[in-house]
Design a protein around this motif. Sequence first.
Motif, mmCIF file in Angstrom:
data_model
loop_
_atom_site.group_PDB
_atom_site.id
_atom_site.type_symbol
_atom_site.label_atom_id
_atom_site.label_comp_id
_atom_site.label_asym_id
_atom_site.label_seq_id
_atom_site.Cartn_x
_atom_site.Cartn_y
_atom_site.Cartn_z
ATOM 1 N N ASN A 8 -6.094 -12.586 61.975
ATOM 2 C CA ASN A 8 -5.599 -12.949 61.110
ATOM 3 C C ASN A 8 -6.020 -12.514 59.633
ATOM 4 N N ALA A 9 -7.956 -12.644 59.697
ATOM 5 C CA ALA A 9 -8.621 -12.470 58.788
ATOM 6 C C ALA A 9 -7.826 -11.176 57.674
ATOM 7 N N VAL A 10 -7.514 -9.704 58.722
ATOM 8 C CA VAL A 10 -7.126 -8.796 57.853
ATOM 9 C C VAL A 10 -5.620 -8.821 58.083
ATOM 10 N N LEU A 11 -4.651 -10.094 57.937
ATOM 11 C CA LEU A 11 -3.755 -10.288 57.288
ATOM 12 C C LEU A 11 -3.788 -10.801 56.388
ATOM 13 N N LYS A 12 -4.292 -11.979 56.667
ATOM 14 C CA LYS A 12 -4.633 -13.108 54.806
ATOM 15 C C LYS A 12 -5.298 -11.902 54.038
ATOM 16 N N ASP A 13 -6.024 -11.247 54.356
ATOM 17 C CA ASP A 13 -6.858 -11.071 53.279
ATOM 18 C C ASP A 13 -5.851 -9.466 52.211
ATOM 19 N N THR A 14 -4.802 -8.985 53.262
ATOM 20 C CA THR A 14 -4.035 -7.838 52.754
ATOM 21 C C THR A 14 -2.694 -9.251 51.840
ATOM 22 N N LEU A 15 -2.058 -10.012 52.377
ATOM 23 C CA LEU A 15 -1.199 -11.201 51.436
ATOM 24 C C LEU A 15 -1.779 -10.984 50.138
ATOM 25 N N ALA A 16 -3.475 -11.594 49.714
ATOM 26 C CA ALA A 16 -4.011 -11.830 48.986
ATOM 27 C C ALA A 16 -4.715 -11.162 48.015
ATOM 28 N N LYS A 17 -4.450 -10.040 48.854
ATOM 29 C CA LYS A 17 -5.444 -8.622 47.962
ATOM 30 C C LYS A 17 -4.299 -7.558 47.769
ATOM 31 N N SER A 18 -3.865 -7.164 48.928
ATOM 32 C CA SER A 18 -2.912 -6.328 48.307
ATOM 33 C C SER A 18 -1.447 -5.750 49.225
ATOM 34 N N ALA A 19 -0.800 -6.757 49.228
ATOM 35 C CA ALA A 19 0.633 -6.792 49.511
ATOM 36 C C ALA A 19 2.054 -7.315 48.160
ATOM 37 N N SER A 20 2.908 -6.734 48.407
ATOM 38 C CA SER A 20 3.837 -6.570 47.152
ATOM 39 C C SER A 20 5.166 -7.548 47.682
ATOM 40 N N ALA A 21 5.657 -8.085 46.675
ATOM 41 C CA ALA A 21 7.240 -8.652 47.308
ATOM 42 C C ALA A 21 8.381 -7.209 46.894
ATOM 43 N N LEU A 22 8.705 -7.101 48.007
ATOM 44 C CA LEU A 22 9.880 -6.360 47.547
ATOM 45 C C LEU A 22 11.089 -7.146 46.339
ATOM 46 N N PRO A 23 11.824 -5.860 45.715
ATOM 47 C CA PRO A 23 12.232 -6.592 44.547
ATOM 48 C C PRO A 23 13.446 -7.709 45.219
ATOM 49 N N GLN A 24 13.141 -8.699 43.403
ATOM 50 C CA GLN A 24 14.372 -10.278 44.266
ATOM 51 C C GLN A 24 14.854 -9.771 42.888
ATOM 52 N N VAL A 25 16.204 -9.050 43.444
ATOM 53 C CA VAL A 25 16.701 -8.819 42.440
ATOM 54 C C VAL A 25 18.186 -9.203 43.312
ATOM 55 N N ALA A 26 19.557 -9.324 43.034
ATOM 56 C CA ALA A 26 20.757 -9.648 43.754
ATOM 57 C C ALA A 26 21.093 -8.903 44.362
ATOM 58 N N ASP A 27 20.767 -7.689 44.090
ATOM 59 C CA ASP A 27 21.117 -6.170 45.103
ATOM 60 C C ASP A 27 20.607 -5.996 45.899
ATOM 61 N N GLU A 28 19.041 -6.674 46.420
ATOM 62 C CA GLU A 28 18.220 -6.139 47.088
ATOM 63 C C GLU A 28 18.945 -5.877 48.654
ATOM 64 N N SER A 29 19.450 -6.246 49.476
ATOM 65 C CA SER A 29 20.595 -6.680 51.048
ATOM 66 C C SER A 29 20.780 -5.310 50.678
ATOM 67 N N GLN A 30 21.806 -4.721 49.464
ATOM 68 C CA GLN A 30 22.494 -3.212 49.550
ATOM 69 C C GLN A 30 21.364 -2.182 49.597
ATOM 70 N N PHE A 31 20.798 -2.786 48.732
ATOM 71 C CA PHE A 31 19.154 -1.567 49.293
ATOM 72 C C PHE A 31 18.994 -1.352 50.468
ATOM 73 N N GLU A 32 18.500 -2.016 51.578
ATOM 74 C CA GLU A 32 17.988 -2.578 52.434
ATOM 75 C C GLU A 32 19.261 -1.593 53.523
ATOM 76 N N THR A 33 20.382 -1.991 52.834
ATOM 77 C CA THR A 33 21.214 -0.542 53.510
ATOM 78 C C THR A 33 21.414 0.666 53.300
#
Length: 438
Positions: free
Chosen positions: A375-400
């Motif tokens: 969990n320390a690895v996961l928490k550290d990743t979320l705090a320091k080296s993770a990025s949110a996928l684009p928060q845009v209206a077309d994100e679902s189409q992008f995934e497909t």
Amino acid sequence: MRSIRAAAVGAVTMSLALAASACGGGSSTGGGSNDSPKTLTYWASNQGASIEVDKKVLQPELDKFEKQTGIKVKLEVVPWSDLLNRILTATTSGQGPDVLNIGNTWSASLQATGALLPWDAKNFEKIGGKDRFVDSALGSTGAEGKDPAAVPLYSMAYALYYNKQIFADAGIAKPPVTWDELIADGKKISAKGKSVLGAEGSNLSENIHHVFVFGKQHGADFFTPDGKADFTSDGVVAAVKQYVDLMAKDKVIPTGNAEYAQNQSVSDFAKGKQAMLLWQSAAANLKSQGMSEDQYGIAPVPVQSGTPGTGNQVNSMVAGINLAVFKNSHNLDGATKFVKFMTSDEEQKVLNTAYSSIPPVKAAQEDSAFTSPSNAVLKDTLAKSASALPQVADESQFETAVGTAVKELFADAAAGRPVTTESVKAKLQKAQQQMPTK
């Protein structure tokens, strides 16, 4: 977020056009149409190894909520292969549940339908305030500058899981930090007759999650600042090629994995068939398949050089599940109480322990239950080296669209067809042409 069905997202564009007129009321058949203040309907996503596992985790907590409030929650656990399509149908028909889980990458797309309750300051205050939640989780709740469309429920991050015995047998003392090290380790593992790295080439969401990370590491985004698709830049092309080349050129991903779907790579790893796995918060899944925690180690996902961090050293998407409310629910008060209950400090500890995820609620995250090395690895990743996928209206189409392009490139690699910069760019150009025009 875990996985979606390719065909599901095609309905988003229609959904955006129709949902505004469909959210005014429900009928007697939908959850969102609940006329009783003493009942709620809840669509939960399949977080455990099976739907039955989820029912065993959730039902005691729902019973606890009913005992506290007198409100009965009717639970349906929905497979990821059906969830997005079910939600989109609900946004257009007005016949959905009162409360539902959504993959956090869908937040902005579903927000654009107008079907979900906005979490403004007043609504957040009803559940204890917005500042209870960690910033990384709030970053995947909707478009920037708008009130969130959902509330964080479970946070997850990708990590590199590695089989300790296979590493020892190959003379590898520590997990790889860079992709070059992973490929070099792969040659040692292959020499011992073992497969190296699991992947799920036909799982569109997994494809997107990984190429998004490679994109960040190449300094690229898949959208321009104004939200337009930008899939053919040099950085994106290099990112997708590097990921597919793990099979096509570097031979660390088996060609058979081109056809793998949800959880197949996890199963192989749990059975000792693969030396490494890139997965989000996998401990509960591995345990359910008979793999004990002392059989594997966990480390940050590799980067191009150096160590994980901000900027080009991003090594995970901000993964997770959000809790949303259909705003046409006839029991908004009960739905809000349920969200408050599910995101309370105590419930966050119970639920995130069950699913080996990280609480997005600050107070719960600091509990001793979440201080293990993994969990320390996961928490550290979320705090320091993770990025949110684009928060845009077309994100679902992008995934497909892009997820399918990567799937087709893996199929080329598995069949021995060359994967070149030109062929990658052509697939991405085709994907871009499938996106809605602005």
